[in-house]
Design an enzyme around this catalytic site. Structure first.
Site, PDB file in Angstrom:
ATOM      1  N   GLU A 287       0.971  -1.177   0.064  1.00  0.00           N
ATOM      2  CA  GLU A 287       0.120   0.034  -0.129  1.00  0.00           C
ATOM      3  C   GLU A 287       1.139   1.316  -0.011  1.00  0.00           C
ATOM      4  O   GLU A 287       1.787   1.455   0.916  1.00  0.00           O
ATOM      5  CB  GLU A 287      -0.866  -0.125   1.293  1.00  0.00           C
ATOM      6  N   CYS A 321      -1.603   9.259   3.657  1.00  0.00           N
ATOM      7  CA  CYS A 321      -1.719   8.752   2.428  1.00  0.00           C
ATOM      8  C   CYS A 321      -2.949   9.377   1.848  1.00  0.00           C
ATOM      9  O   CYS A 321      -3.229   9.581   0.559  1.00  0.00           O
ATOM     10  CB  CYS A 321      -1.694   7.461   2.319  1.00  0.00           C
TER      11      CYS A 321
HETATM   12  P1  NAP Z   1       8.965   4.678   3.651  1.00  0.00           P
HETATM   13  O1  NAP Z   1       9.848   5.566   3.662  1.00  0.00           O
HETATM   14  O2  NAP Z   1       8.478   3.767   2.423  1.00  0.00           O
HETATM   15  O3  NAP Z   1       8.898   3.640   4.761  1.00  0.00           O
HETATM   16  C1  NAP Z   1       8.160   2.410   5.061  1.00  0.00           C
HETATM   17  C2  NAP Z   1       8.509   1.257   5.777  1.00  0.00           C
HETATM   18  O4  NAP Z   1       9.541   0.761   4.710  1.00  0.00           O
HETATM   19  C3  NAP Z   1       9.504   1.647   7.108  1.00  0.00           C
HETATM   20  O5  NAP Z   1       9.500   0.889   8.008  1.00  0.00           O
HETATM   21  C4  NAP Z   1      10.890   1.860   6.505  1.00  0.00           C
HETATM   22  O6  NAP Z   1      12.078   1.461   7.544  1.00  0.00           O
HETATM   23  C5  NAP Z   1      10.605   0.592   5.505  1.00  0.00           C
HETATM   24  N1  NAP Z   1      11.901   0.227   4.337  1.00  0.00           N
HETATM   25  C6  NAP Z   1      12.360   1.318   3.969  1.00  0.00           C
HETATM   26  N2  NAP Z   1      13.269   0.816   3.026  1.00  0.00           N
HETATM   27  C7  NAP Z   1      13.035  -0.803   2.943  1.00  0.00           C
HETATM   28  C8  NAP Z   1      13.654  -1.631   2.301  1.00  0.00           C
HETATM   29  N3  NAP Z   1      14.646  -1.473   1.343  1.00  0.00           N
HETATM   30  N4  NAP Z   1      13.001  -2.960   2.653  1.00  0.00           N
HETATM   31  C9  NAP Z   1      12.276  -2.992   3.428  1.00  0.00           C
HETATM   32  N5  NAP Z   1      11.574  -2.175   4.279  1.00  0.00           N
HETATM   33  C10 NAP Z   1      12.169  -0.785   3.887  1.00  0.00           C
HETATM   34  O7  NAP Z   1       7.439   5.349   3.985  1.00  0.00           O
HETATM   35  P2  NAP Z   1       7.153   6.254   5.197  1.00  0.00           P
HETATM   36  O8  NAP Z   1       7.757   7.685   5.316  1.00  0.00           O
HETATM   37  O9  NAP Z   1       7.064   5.476   6.615  1.00  0.00           O
HETATM   38  O10 NAP Z   1       5.653   6.569   5.104  1.00  0.00           O
HETATM   39  C11 NAP Z   1       4.691   7.386   4.110  1.00  0.00           C
HETATM   40  C12 NAP Z   1       4.496   6.966   2.971  1.00  0.00           C
HETATM   41  O11 NAP Z   1       3.679   5.817   3.195  1.00  0.00           O
HETATM   42  C13 NAP Z   1       3.471   7.680   2.103  1.00  0.00           C
HETATM   43  O12 NAP Z   1       4.031   7.511   0.873  1.00  0.00           O
HETATM   44  C14 NAP Z   1       2.315   7.527   2.317  1.00  0.00           C
HETATM   45  O13 NAP Z   1       1.442   7.943   1.272  1.00  0.00           O
HETATM   46  C15 NAP Z   1       2.267   5.963   2.492  1.00  0.00           C
HETATM   47  N6  NAP Z   1       1.286   5.475   3.349  1.00  0.00           N
HETATM   48  C16 NAP Z   1       0.262   4.735   2.432  1.00  0.00           C
HETATM   49  C17 NAP Z   1      -0.864   4.173   2.975  1.00  0.00           C
HETATM   50  C18 NAP Z   1      -1.866   3.490   2.079  1.00  0.00           C
HETATM   51  O14 NAP Z   1      -2.721   2.825   2.710  1.00  0.00           O
HETATM   52  N7  NAP Z   1      -1.888   3.570   0.931  1.00  0.00           N
HETATM   53  C19 NAP Z   1      -0.973   4.396   4.372  1.00  0.00           C
HETATM   54  C20 NAP Z   1       0.063   5.042   5.144  1.00  0.00           C
HETATM   55  C21 NAP Z   1       0.792   5.595   4.502  1.00  0.00           C
HETATM   56  P3  NAP Z   1      12.771   2.538   7.859  1.00  0.00           P
HETATM   57  O15 NAP Z   1      11.807   3.582   8.464  1.00  0.00           O
HETATM   58  O16 NAP Z   1      13.868   2.049   8.700  1.00  0.00           O
HETATM   59  O17 NAP Z   1      13.458   3.323   6.526  1.00  0.00           O
END
Ligand code: NAP
Ligand code: MG
Length: 517
Positions: A287, A321
């Site tokens: 997501e 999001c």
């Molecule tokens: P993110 O930077 O993509 O990080 C999400 C998770 O992925 C974190 O736990 C991060 O860990 C981990 N991660 C990063 N690189 C990875 C890799 N190579 N392998 C596995 N895991 C990895 O996103 P965010 O800043 O936390 O959240 C914001 C984003 O989420 C926005 O784009 C928002 O739109 C989206 N979102 C979507 C929904 C939906 O339902 N569609 C809901 C909420 C949020 P680290 O923190 O250690 O880097």
């Protein structure tokens, strides 16, 4: 005992003095826990490493709220192996018993809800009502998925066959890597993890590096309700290093991810590569981001539309999001809409999130603030006009609620997810053009229209290509069970969290047929 029908957890009314007091007490209690060090937990064993992840308070960045031992590649591998071994027994535990752990966790979380909220107020900069809604949603996920597991564990309808007895069972699939974001630090983490566990899978949970403390609160709650060791393993660490090891491991059966488009794409690619010894294709639920729009028609109540736009764009500093990052406004009401919007936005108070007088708190971290400010520059350089907003003063990572008007539909700030309090306002000639502009991004998460015209609403329901469509209300605040949530295209795999299809993503169906005559 019969399970009562699901209903949503009510939000707390903080205008009531007793509720304010309860939150103040929770904030004080949680503050007294600040600065502690937490381990990794693999198979019930607490493991400490020398490499610490420090989680800080974005309202006061010098404040370390909690420190976490970081996993390395070897510990990440050990977590998967441990989960794989535990899966062997957990998969056969009665689904009713599995659901009971969720019911118990929901009851305890409800009892201590302000403590969970207070942790988020300090760790990710949620205001009181935003944190309260996050905790309420987490409780909802526990209650909802527990009931859903009971439904799936029941007899499944099949067409009758005269000579056979036929059944269909939903069984778990294996080891799941759960990777949640920080923005619904408790709700999304709780929903993804509890769904994976209740369906009989064993999980390695890697919380976001911006919200490990909130993740820990959930992990320790599950431990407290007696979830067997190894069913849920808590592995903090950097997504880049630890995340890749978890995703690529041959014993990983599925990855449940919520976060940015970039990381979602990377996980999807990595998980698709079959590793030596791997006996299945991995399932990836991803997501991802949004570029969500509110369409403002000329046949509408403009004051109410502005109110909803402000709530959708600036609640939790636009870091949802589902947040409105585009307002697409029909030309004949454009100037009036912009004037009303400026008035409302200029009245917003930004400041530390533990002070309930502030409507907006900080954004989550420095990198995020810098990126948001850069986008504001880009928006202006590309021809937008800064109506209001920009950097805000203070030690914390504050950004003013920002509105850029006269934005071209193809400008970067109208196309790329900013994930902060920045609203692009776009002028269009009529409702049809508004829908075309609304659909003209790679995302498709939430979207809404404001119009009194029934025909236009019906048209938008068909044409507006988003997973969650709203008419004449805000476009954030999806409720579990009421608004199953998930988006199209680059917004993700449309898992519809909080809906009746969600648990299927964590199970496989086994059809059993026995000849009886
Ligand atoms: P993110 O930077 O993509 O990080 C999400 C998770 O992925 C974190 O736990 C991060 O860990 C981990 N991660 C990063 N690189 C990875 C890799 N190579 N392998 C596995 N895991 C990895 O996103 P965010 O800043 O936390 O959240 C914001 C984003 O989420 C926005 O784009 C928002 O739109 C989206 N979102 C979507 C929904 C939906 O339902 N569609 C809901 C909420 C949020 P680290 O923190 O250690 O880097
Ligand atoms: Mg933080």
């Amino acid at each position: 005992m019969a399970v009562k029908p699901f209903k949503n957890e009510p939000l707390t009314d903080f205008t009531r003095p007793a509720n304010r007091k309860a939150m103040e007490q929770a904030l004080a209690k949680v503050r007294s826990w600040m600065g502690r060090e937490y381990p990794l937990v693999i198979g019930g064993e607490e493991i400490r490493t020398n490499d610490l992840l420090k989680s800080t308070n974005p309202s006061r960045p010098s404040e370390v709220v909690a420190s976490f031992s970081k996993a390395d590649a070897a510990l990440a591998g050990k977590a998967i192996e441990t989960a794989a071994a535990t899966f062997g027994t957990w998969k056969d535990v009665d689904p009713k018993k599995r659901a009971d752990y969720l019911f118990k966790a929901a009851a305890l979380m409800r009892k201590r809800k302000h403590e969970f909220s207070a942790v988020m107020i300090y760790e990710v900069g949620k205001t009181w009502p935003e944190a309260d809604a996050d905790t309420a949603e987490a409780i909802d996920f526990l209650e909802f998925y527990a009931r859903e597991m009971l439904r799936y564990a029941g007899k499944q309808p099949l067409t009758k066959h005269p000579q056979e007895k036929n059944e269909l069972w939903y069984i778990p699939i294996g080891v799941g890597v759960v990777v949640p974001p920080w923005n619904f630090a408790l709700a999304i983490l709780t929903g993804m993890t509890s769904a994976a566990v209740v369906t009989g899978n064993a999980v390695v949970l890697k919380p976001s590096s911006d919200s490990p403390w909130t993740g820990w609160m959930f992990f320790s709650l599950m431990r407290e309700v007696g979830l067997p060791a190894g069913v849920l393993n808590f592995v903090a660490g950097s997504g880049g290093s630890v995340g890749d090891v978890l995703v690529a491991h041959p014993k990983t059966r599925f990855v449940s991810f919520t976060g940015s488009k970039e990381v979602g794409i990377h996980i999807n690619e990595l998980a698709a590569k079959v590793q030596p010894g791997q006996r299945w294709l991995k399932r990836v639920v991803a997501e991802m981001g949004g570029k969500d729009a509110i369409v403002i028609d000329d046949q509408t109540d403009l004051a109410a539309a502005v109110q909803a736009t402000v709530a959708s764009a600036f609640g939790f500093q636009g870091q949802k999001c589902s947040a409105a990052s585009r307002a697409i406004v029909v030309a004949s009401v454009y100037d009036k809409f912009v004037a009303l919007l400026a008035e409302k936005v200029n009245a917003i108070k930004v400041g530390v999130s533990d002070d309930p007088a502030n409507y907006m708190g900080p954004v989550v971290n420095k990198a995020s603030r810098d990126k948001i400010l850069q986008y504001i520059d880009i928006g202006v350089r590309e021809g937008g006009r800064l109506l209001t907003g920009g950097k805000a003063e203070g030690e914390g990572y504050f950004v003013q609620p920002t509105v850029i008007v006269d934005v071209a539909p193809t400008a970067r700030i109208a196309q790329e997810e900013i994930f902060g309090p920045v609203l692009a306002v776009i002028k269009v000639k009529d409702f049809d053009e508004a829908l075309a502009v609304a659909n003209n991004t790679e995302f498709g998460l939430t979207g809404g229209v404001w119009t009194k015209n029934r025909k236009k609403i019906e048209k938008a329901k068909k044409v507006f290509h988003v997973g969650n469509f709203y008419a004449n209300r805000k476009i954030t605040g999806a409720l579990v069970g009421v608004h199953p949530f998930g988006g199209f295209n680059m917004s993700g795999t449309d898992s519809k969290a909080g809906g009746r299809d969600y648990l299927l993503l964590f199970m496989q169906a086994k059809a059993l047929s026995e000849k009886v005559r």
